[in-house]
Design a protein around this motif. Sequence first.
Motif: not given
Length: 90
Positions: A45-51
């Motif tokens: 997911e986008p948030k997980e990818r950024i993290d």
Amino acid sequence: MATGIKTGGRAKGTLNRTTTETKELLQNIVSKELDNIVVLLEKLEPKERIDAIIKLLPYIVPKQQEIALESKATVSGITVTIINPNEDDN
């Protein structure tokens, strides 16, 4: 056992064979996963990818340290002349 005198074993600085084998194994695993990292990141997911990217950044880009400059120079004898270009000398 002699006190303070090395009487056997590995020479100073020589890595343990198990440590060397473990490092090589981990390097092989990481190398294989690096080939798949793009695919793995796209599945997140986008948030997980950024993290995940934020966690990987310190291994790619070195952390910058703050540099503070301190000056102890003193200035004296400055003359400021203000000239008004709209004012005629006549």
